[in-house]
Design a protein around this motif. Structure first.
Motif, PDB file in Angstrom:
ATOM      1  N   LEU A  58       0.829  -1.205   0.000  1.00 25.60           N
ATOM      2  CA  LEU A  58       0.000   0.000   0.000  1.00 25.60           C
ATOM      3  C   LEU A  58       0.866   1.258   0.000  1.00 25.60           C
ATOM      4  O   LEU A  58       0.557   2.244  -0.686  1.00 25.60           O
ATOM      5  CB  LEU A  58      -0.918  -0.006   1.230  1.00 25.60           C
ATOM      6  CG  LEU A  58      -2.048  -1.030   1.224  1.00 25.60           C
ATOM      7  CD1 LEU A  58      -2.759  -1.027   2.564  1.00 25.60           C
ATOM      8  CD2 LEU A  58      -3.046  -0.758   0.109  1.00 25.60           C
ATOM      9  N   ALA A  59       1.944   1.225   0.758  1.00 21.17           N
ATOM     10  CA  ALA A  59       2.837   2.393   0.801  1.00 21.17           C
ATOM     11  C   ALA A  59       3.494   2.631  -0.558  1.00 21.17           C
ATOM     12  O   ALA A  59       3.609   3.774  -1.010  1.00 21.17           O
ATOM     13  CB  ALA A  59       3.901   2.193   1.879  1.00 21.17           C
ATOM     14  N   LEU A  60       3.924   1.539  -1.230  1.00 23.77           N
ATOM     15  CA  LEU A  60       4.535   1.708  -2.554  1.00 23.77           C
ATOM     16  C   LEU A  60       3.519   2.230  -3.559  1.00 23.77           C
ATOM     17  O   LEU A  60       3.838   3.107  -4.365  1.00 23.77           O
ATOM     18  CB  LEU A  60       5.113   0.371  -3.025  1.00 23.77           C
ATOM     19  CG  LEU A  60       5.720   0.376  -4.436  1.00 23.77           C
ATOM     20  CD1 LEU A  60       6.866   1.379  -4.523  1.00 23.77           C
ATOM     21  CD2 LEU A  60       6.195  -1.018  -4.831  1.00 23.77           C
ATOM     22  N   GLN A  88       1.030   4.119  -2.952  1.00 20.55           N
ATOM     23  CA  GLN A  88       0.821   5.536  -2.645  1.00 20.55           C
ATOM     24  C   GLN A  88       1.970   6.376  -3.206  1.00 20.55           C
ATOM     25  O   GLN A  88       1.755   7.455  -3.772  1.00 20.55           O
ATOM     26  CB  GLN A  88       0.723   5.730  -1.131  1.00 20.55           C
ATOM     27  CG  GLN A  88       0.485   7.164  -0.695  1.00 20.55           C
ATOM     28  CD  GLN A  88      -0.899   7.643  -1.057  1.00 20.55           C
ATOM     29  OE1 GLN A  88      -1.775   6.848  -1.341  1.00 20.55           O
ATOM     30  NE2 GLN A  88      -1.106   8.940  -1.095  1.00 20.55           N
ATOM     31  N   ARG A  89       3.205   5.884  -3.070  1.00 19.23           N
ATOM     32  CA  ARG A  89       4.349   6.635  -3.601  1.00 19.23           C
ATOM     33  C   ARG A  89       4.291   6.708  -5.126  1.00 19.23           C
ATOM     34  O   ARG A  89       4.589   7.747  -5.723  1.00 19.23           O
ATOM     35  CB  ARG A  89       5.654   5.970  -3.153  1.00 19.23           C
ATOM     36  CG  ARG A  89       5.914   6.045  -1.652  1.00 19.23           C
ATOM     37  CD  ARG A  89       7.330   5.595  -1.332  1.00 19.23           C
ATOM     38  NE  ARG A  89       7.557   5.552   0.110  1.00 19.23           N
ATOM     39  CZ  ARG A  89       7.532   4.439   0.829  1.00 19.23           C
ATOM     40  NH1 ARG A  89       7.298   3.277   0.243  1.00 19.23           N
ATOM     41  NH2 ARG A  89       7.743   4.472   2.131  1.00 19.23           N
ATOM     42  N   LEU A  90       3.909   5.604  -5.769  1.00 12.38           N
ATOM     43  CA  LEU A  90       3.823   5.617  -7.240  1.00 12.38           C
ATOM     44  C   LEU A  90       2.727   6.554  -7.727  1.00 12.38           C
ATOM     45  O   LEU A  90       2.855   7.188  -8.776  1.00 12.38           O
ATOM     46  CB  LEU A  90       3.567   4.196  -7.758  1.00 12.38           C
ATOM     47  CG  LEU A  90       4.711   3.191  -7.584  1.00 12.38           C
ATOM     48  CD1 LEU A  90       4.317   1.835  -8.150  1.00 12.38           C
ATOM     49  CD2 LEU A  90       5.980   3.684  -8.254  1.00 12.38           C
ATOM     50  N   SER A  91       1.630   6.657  -6.978  1.00 11.56           N
ATOM     51  CA  SER A  91       0.534   7.538  -7.396  1.00 11.56           C
ATOM     52  C   SER A  91       0.957   9.004  -7.363  1.00 11.56           C
ATOM     53  O   SER A  91       0.359   9.838  -8.052  1.00 11.56           O
ATOM     54  CB  SER A  91      -0.681   7.318  -6.490  1.00 11.56           C
ATOM     55  OG  SER A  91      -0.421   7.775  -5.173  1.00 11.56           O
ATOM     56  N   ALA A  92       1.984   9.332  -6.557  1.00 10.62           N
ATOM     57  CA  ALA A  92       2.445  10.720  -6.482  1.00 10.62           C
ATOM     58  C   ALA A  92       3.391  11.074  -7.627  1.00 10.62           C
ATOM     59  O   ALA A  92       3.701  12.248  -7.827  1.00 10.62           O
ATOM     60  CB  ALA A  92       3.147  10.964  -5.145  1.00 10.62           C
ATOM     61  N   LEU A  93       3.860  10.070  -8.386  1.00 10.85           N
ATOM     62  CA  LEU A  93       4.765  10.331  -9.508  1.00 10.85           C
ATOM     63  C   LEU A  93       3.986  10.718 -10.750  1.00 10.85           C
ATOM     64  O   LEU A  93       2.808  10.365 -10.910  1.00 10.85           O
ATOM     65  CB  LEU A  93       5.609   9.084  -9.803  1.00 10.85           C
ATOM     66  CG  LEU A  93       6.575   8.594  -8.721  1.00 10.85           C
ATOM     67  CD1 LEU A  93       7.269   7.327  -9.182  1.00 10.85           C
ATOM     68  CD2 LEU A  93       7.603   9.662  -8.374  1.00 10.85           C
ATOM     69  N   SER A  94       4.644  11.411 -11.661  1.00  8.21           N
ATOM     70  CA  SER A  94       4.063  11.651 -12.979  1.00  8.21           C
ATOM     71  C   SER A  94       4.049  10.339 -13.754  1.00  8.21           C
ATOM     72  O   SER A  94       4.737   9.374 -13.399  1.00  8.21           O
ATOM     73  CB  SER A  94       4.887  12.700 -13.729  1.00  8.21           C
ATOM     74  OG  SER A  94       6.181  12.202 -14.003  1.00  8.21           O
ATOM     75  N   GLY A  95       3.288  10.297 -14.847  1.00  5.19           N
ATOM     76  CA  GLY A  95       3.197   9.074 -15.637  1.00  5.19           C
ATOM     77  C   GLY A  95       4.545   8.593 -16.152  1.00  5.19           C
ATOM     78  O   GLY A  95       4.898   7.419 -15.990  1.00  5.19           O
ATOM     79  N   PRO A  96       5.337   9.460 -16.794  1.00  6.48           N
ATOM     80  CA  PRO A  96       6.653   9.008 -17.259  1.00  6.48           C
ATOM     81  C   PRO A  96       7.560   8.527 -16.135  1.00  6.48           C
ATOM     82  O   PRO A  96       8.285   7.560 -16.294  1.00  6.48           O
ATOM     83  CB  PRO A  96       7.203  10.262 -17.936  1.00  6.48           C
ATOM     84  CG  PRO A  96       6.010  11.026 -18.369  1.00  6.48           C
ATOM     85  CD  PRO A  96       4.993  10.798 -17.307  1.00  6.48           C
ATOM     86  N   ALA A  97       7.531   9.198 -14.975  1.00  3.85           N
ATOM     87  CA  ALA A  97       8.360   8.759 -13.856  1.00  3.85           C
ATOM     88  C   ALA A  97       7.891   7.408 -13.328  1.00  3.85           C
ATOM     89  O   ALA A  97       8.698   6.554 -12.961  1.00  3.85           O
ATOM     90  CB  ALA A  97       8.332   9.802 -12.739  1.00  3.85           C
ATOM     91  N   ARG A  98       6.573   7.210 -13.298  1.00  7.55           N
ATOM     92  CA  ARG A  98       6.055   5.916 -12.864  1.00  7.55           C
ATOM     93  C   ARG A  98       6.497   4.820 -13.838  1.00  7.55           C
ATOM     94  O   ARG A  98       6.891   3.720 -13.434  1.00  7.55           O
ATOM     95  CB  ARG A  98       4.529   5.983 -12.768  1.00  7.55           C
ATOM     96  CG  ARG A  98       3.895   4.819 -12.059  1.00  7.55           C
ATOM     97  CD  ARG A  98       2.463   5.117 -11.644  1.00  7.55           C
ATOM     98  NE  ARG A  98       1.661   5.643 -12.721  1.00  7.55           N
ATOM     99  CZ  ARG A  98       1.197   6.890 -12.765  1.00  7.55           C
ATOM    100  NH1 ARG A  98       1.473   7.732 -11.792  1.00  7.55           N
ATOM    101  NH2 ARG A  98       0.458   7.306 -13.778  1.00  7.55           N
ATOM    102  N   GLY A 118       2.044  -0.666   9.765  1.00  6.84           N
ATOM    103  CA  GLY A 118       2.091   0.787   9.757  1.00  6.84           C
ATOM    104  C   GLY A 118       0.860   1.401   9.113  1.00  6.84           C
ATOM    105  O   GLY A 118       0.011   0.718   8.541  1.00  6.84           O
ATOM    106  N   ALA A 119       0.776   2.718   9.208  1.00 12.39           N
ATOM    107  CA  ALA A 119      -0.317   3.464   8.596  1.00 12.39           C
ATOM    108  C   ALA A 119       0.191   4.125   7.322  1.00 12.39           C
ATOM    109  O   ALA A 119       1.321   4.607   7.270  1.00 12.39           O
ATOM    110  CB  ALA A 119      -0.849   4.515   9.565  1.00 12.39           C
ATOM    111  N   MET A 120      -0.660   4.136   6.274  1.00 13.28           N
ATOM    112  CA  MET A 120      -0.285   4.732   4.988  1.00 13.28           C
ATOM    113  C   MET A 120      -0.859   6.141   4.901  1.00 13.28           C
ATOM    114  O   MET A 120      -2.061   6.351   5.096  1.00 13.28           O
ATOM    115  CB  MET A 120      -0.823   3.886   3.831  1.00 13.28           C
ATOM    116  CG  MET A 120      -0.365   4.379   2.470  1.00 13.28           C
ATOM    117  SD  MET A 120      -1.024   3.380   1.112  1.00 13.28           S
ATOM    118  CE  MET A 120      -2.738   3.909   1.125  1.00 13.28           C
ATOM    119  N   ASP A 121      -0.001   7.088   4.618  1.00  9.60           N
ATOM    120  CA  ASP A 121      -0.395   8.498   4.584  1.00  9.60           C
ATOM    121  C   ASP A 121      -1.391   8.766   3.463  1.00  9.60           C
ATOM    122  O   ASP A 121      -1.232   8.288   2.342  1.00  9.60           O
ATOM    123  CB  ASP A 121       0.845   9.369   4.403  1.00  9.60           C
ATOM    124  CG  ASP A 121       0.500  10.853   4.409  1.00  9.60           C
ATOM    125  OD1 ASP A 121      -0.232  11.278   5.315  1.00  9.60           O
ATOM    126  OD2 ASP A 121       0.951  11.564   3.497  1.00  9.60           O
TER     127      ASP A 121
END
Length: 646
Positions: free
Chosen positions: A145-147, A149-159, A424-427
């Motif tokens: 879940l944490a990963l 969430q981190r991928l969703s914050a990236l732009s499409g090309p960065a993802r 843990g909790a996911m932000d």
């Protein structure tokens, strides 16, 4: 995804010529890997179910129509002496379809523009289609879940860069070349942005990101039935009055989905004027002694959209037959008595959403961002809400996920699995009060494997709220009735964990708060440890009809067992905290016992019927046989008698 990250598609690089048969063989052989690649590159905002179908559609469309040229892009780091085309990664057919999958996934995530024709990947595709089911990958743990969430914050090309590097093992040079071939304007920037996310290659292969290993759940059955009826009515209307549909005033007018009726009451007419809406200043809550909805500011990007606000008010006053109206039990669904307070107006996923507060109710109006059908109007009673009960409101639901609008005093929001207290909790943000999607757990249709809750933080501490299918989440607490505590800290989380799944029994019941109270502990007669007796009481907004469950939890067990339940009783509440319940229990040696326990202040317990016996104190263990039915009677220290919950 920002459009400036994607450049016009470049000319194909020189490389091996691949015919359609070779490409098809590579696609079929590596189909699960290619679908996983598309799923990870697609924007998470689509929702898990839609991402699954889109990933399969894009992968199936990656097959070329004829001969094509594969770009010479290395698939993994190699020495100079190694062949560029070796094994799976050296197959030109695989290289070609992989490039087409990445290019299509990037294009599918770009927003549509009015000034340009949509790309083929941005258009809906008839296959694959699944009617009546929502499909989504199996849920992973906190790390997955944490990963995500981190991928969703990236732009499409960065993802895409992160996934190509982690899943395909491409070197940075290969990632840049592939992204450039896929039409990315600044591949080097995408690679640098992806580098800010810690490398977790193994997690990319987990079931959380596998769109070929799926869970199936039904779509909203009531809404589907209503849509079917509406569709049949629409077909009949088109057949009989088709000519009327072409009239200028027959579409989505200023009244939208409102029923055709004149409003004569001056007070009601004034309440329908968007100019009369109450809009609280953004900083009003900082100087107010109140912590309720009355000090929430108006938020969202459409607070000045007069047409939308008027449409929402008019539909509230007189909803048409096509509007889906829902209300929590005991909540009136009539029109506003005066100008309400505006809490939110903006776009949420694929809908325009307006949220009002009139001192008694939260009212949510939603309509499709595009189109004219499917408007919804939801009511929830919130009179007397304060503190945690006024901390969050549901903005929208999509593919089982939930977005919340939080109170202005909330400084942090996170997602936590109540069944896994040590995880843990996911932000979740929030961003201008709106949280990222929380993986909701609507009513379980099978085994209960997780129960995600909303953890909110403000200046006074941490609170736990859970979605029970309504506009306002229920507040979870622990401790003795009359003096409950917040579910914060390891001990409180462990206390709730075995009983989280029992929350499904109060789904859509207008629940205000649920308290879990360990009222007794009992040594098991076979010496296998000490069991706990916990009472969970769900209080409702309407005051009456609370549900009380007495639950029994043995050492080492993951779930608690419901021993007894009752509704509309004072037991386990602030007015009468006393409770008594019993359960049939089988020891490890195969012996059956009637076990019973009462709360503190129970002087004695007696059993009658199929199992008879008595004991001083607040616990009882009587040897019996399987399937017997027994009654329980208890005597309190003050001489008052109580009976067992049933």
């Amino acid at each position: 995804m920002q459009s400036q990250h994607v450049a016009p598609r470049p000319a194909p690089a020189s490389g091996p010529v691949v015919d359609v048969g070779q490409a098809e063989a590579a696609l079929v052989e590596h189909y699960p890997r290619l679908v996983r690649l598309a799923y990870l590159v697609l924007p998470p905002g689509l929702g898990r179910s839609r991402r699954v179908l889109t990933a399969h559609a894009l992968t199936q469309r990656a097959l070329p129509r004829g001969r094509a040229t594969a770009s010479l892009i290395p698939a993994q780091a190699k020495t100079a002496a190694e062949s560029l085309w070796e094994g799976r990664d050296g197959d030109p057919g695989y290289a070609l379809v992989r490039l087409r999958v990445v290019r299509s996934a990037l294009e599918a995530g770009r927003p549509l523009k009015r000034t340009a024709w949509p790309k083929r990947a941005q258009l809906p595709w008839p296959l694959p289609q699944v009617w009546g089911l929502r499909l989504f990958p199996r849920s992973g743990g906190a790390d997955e879940l944490a990963l995500d969430q981190r991928l969703s914050a990236l732009s499409g090309p960065a993802r895409a860069a992160y996934v190509l590097r982690g899943l395909e093992k491409l070197p940075e040079d290969g990632v840049r070349k592939l992204l450039r071939a896929a039409g990315v304007a600044h591949p080097a920037s995408a690679v640098r942005e992806a580098g800010r996310v810690p490398v977790q290659d193994a997690l990319l292969l987990s079931p959380e990101f596998d769109p070929c290993s799926l869970q199936a759940r039904p779509t909203d059955l009531m809404r589907r039935r209503q849509h079917t009826k509406a569709a049949l009515a629409a077909v009949a209307a088109v057949a009989v009055c088709g000519a009327l549909l072409t009239l200028p005033d027959g579409g989505w007018g200023p009244d939208g989905a409102a029923a055709p009726s004149d409003v004569q009451n001056p007070a009601v007419r004034a309440a329908l004027d968007p100019a009369g809406l109450t809009k609280v200043p953004p900083t009003a809550w900082t100087t107010s002694a109140r912590t309720d909805f009355s000090v929430w500011p108006a938020r969202g990007g459409l607070t000045r959209d007069t047409a939308l606000l008027r449409r929402a008010l008019v539909v509230w006053a007189r909803p048409g037959g096509s509007v889906r109206v829902s209300a929590t039990p005991g909540t009136p669904s009539g029109p506003p008595a005066g100008p309400p307070q505006l809490l939110y107006a903006g776009r949420v996923d694929a809908a325009r959403v307006v949220v009002f507060y009139d001192g008694l109710r939260i009212v949510r109006y939603a309509e499709p961002d595009k189109g004219t059908g499917g408007a919804a109007l939801d009511f929830a009673r919130v009179d007397g809400a304060s503190g945690a009960e006024a901390d969050a409101v549901v903005l929208g639901r999509a593919d089982g996920d939930v977005r919340y609008l939080t109170a202005p005093w909330v400084t942090g929001a996170a997602e936590r699995d109540l069944l896994r207290p040590r995880s843990g909790a996911m932000d979740l943000g929030p961003d201008h009060g709106v949280t990222a999607p929380l993986a909701g757990r609507a009513r379980q249709t099978g085994s209960c494997t997780s129960w995600n809750v909303l953890e909110l933080t403000d200046g006074s501490g941490t609170r736990l709220l859970t979605d029970l299918g309504e506009l306002t989440p229920a507040h979870l607490t622990v401790g003795r009735p009359g003096a409950p505590r917040e579910v914060s800290g390891a001990a409180a989380l462990r206390a709730w964990s075995p009983f989280a799944c029992s929350l499904s029994t109060v789904w859509s019941q207008g629940v205000r708060s649920v308290n879990a109270w360990e009222y007794a502990r009992q040594k098991l007669p076979d010496g296998s440890g000490e069991a706990s007796w916990v009472c969970t009481r769900a209080d409702t907004w309407r005051g009456g009809g609370p549900r009380v469950l007495a639950q029994f939890h043995t050492p080492g067990g993951r779930y608690g067992a419901v021993a007894a339940k009752a509704e509309s009783v004072p037991a386990c509440g602030a007015k009468d905290p006393h409770v008594l319940a019993g359960v049939l229990w089988k020891s490890a040696a195969g012996t059956w016992y009637l076990l019973a326990a009462g709360s503190k202040g129970t002087a004695s317990i007696g059993a009658t019927g199929g199992a008879s016996g008595s004991a001083r104190g607040n616990v009882l263990a009587v040897r019996t046989r399987q399937g017997v039915r027994a009654g329980l009677k208890g005597t309190l220290d003050d001489g008052r008698e109580i009976s067992g919950l049933r």
